[in-house]
Design an enzyme around this catalytic site. Structure first.
Site, PDB file in Angstrom:
ATOM      1  N   SER A  35       0.796  -1.229   0.000  1.00  0.00           N
ATOM      2  CA  SER A  35       0.000   0.000   0.000  1.00  0.00           C
ATOM      3  C   SER A  35       0.828   1.279   0.000  1.00  0.00           C
ATOM      4  O   SER A  35       0.313   2.339  -0.315  1.00  0.00           O
ATOM      5  CB  SER A  35      -0.952   0.028   1.194  1.00  0.00           C
ATOM      6  OG  SER A  35      -0.246   0.246   2.395  1.00  0.00           O
ATOM      7  N   LYS A  78       0.880   4.640   6.777  1.00  0.00           N
ATOM      8  CA  LYS A  78       0.279   5.471   5.727  1.00  0.00           C
ATOM      9  C   LYS A  78       0.856   6.878   5.791  1.00  0.00           C
ATOM     10  O   LYS A  78       1.549   7.246   6.729  1.00  0.00           O
ATOM     11  CB  LYS A  78      -1.248   5.565   5.896  1.00  0.00           C
ATOM     12  CG  LYS A  78      -1.974   4.241   5.985  1.00  0.00           C
ATOM     13  CD  LYS A  78      -1.978   3.481   4.688  1.00  0.00           C
ATOM     14  CE  LYS A  78      -2.693   2.136   4.879  1.00  0.00           C
ATOM     15  NZ  LYS A  78      -2.430   1.215   3.812  1.00  0.00           N
TER      16      LYS A  78
END
Length: 169
Positions: A35, A78
């Site tokens: 990701s 993230k």
């Protein structure tokens, strides 16, 4: 006998120091998944500064580590996109923050779909993975907005593999 006591004392001190450092100052994390590509790849290792957010709020663009809101055992990594009060929107794969397009040099492919607009609530941040099509992030109800107090820390150093050694601002 005296030498053995000194060794035991040194080992105990080292263990205590390691526990203090890991609990309060910095910790190592392994990236799980794709990701955050191209910035971070699966199985790479990063050091996370756990102390900086005790003295200041996260900043846009910083890479953070935090537990999945409904599963504290699953740790995500993230990029901070939106801060409290920010309006976040994705239109035709382009990120807009407070109605201005954000230049994102760190992503390879733009997201295919749109999102928002949403306004980031107080004491929370909006996060996205750099690999938008493969990221479970604030666009997903499973993650949503991240409580600032739940952030474990800021990734500041990729140390493994050595060939990819990188310091992140």
């Amino acid at each position: 006998m005296k030498e053995l006591k000194e060794w035991i004392k040194s080992i105990i001190i080292a263990i205590i120091l390691a526990l203090i450092i890991r609990s309060f100052i910095m910790e190592s994390f392994i990236v799980d998944g794709s990701s955050m590509q191209p910035t971070l790849a699966n199985h790479q290792r990063v050091l996370v500064n756990k102390i900086s957010y005790r003295f200041r709020e996260p900043k846009r663009g910083e890479i953070i580590v935090f537990p999945l809101p409904n599963d504290e055992n699953r740790i995500l990594i993230k990029r901070v996109i939106g801060l409290p009060g920010d309006k976040v929107e994705i239109i035709d794969g382009r990120l807009f923050l407070n109605d201005e397009e954000v230049r994102e040099d760190y992503i390879l492919f733009k997201s295919d779909n749109g999102f928002g607009p949403v306004v980031v609530p107080e004491d929370k941040v909006f996060v996205l993975g750099d690999n938008r099509s493969k990221s479970i992030d604030s666009r997903n109800s499973q993650v949503g907005f991240i409580d600032i107090e739940k952030i474990r820390g800021k990734a500041f150093l990729r140390y493994w593999p050595l060939s990819k050694f990188t310091y992140f601002n």
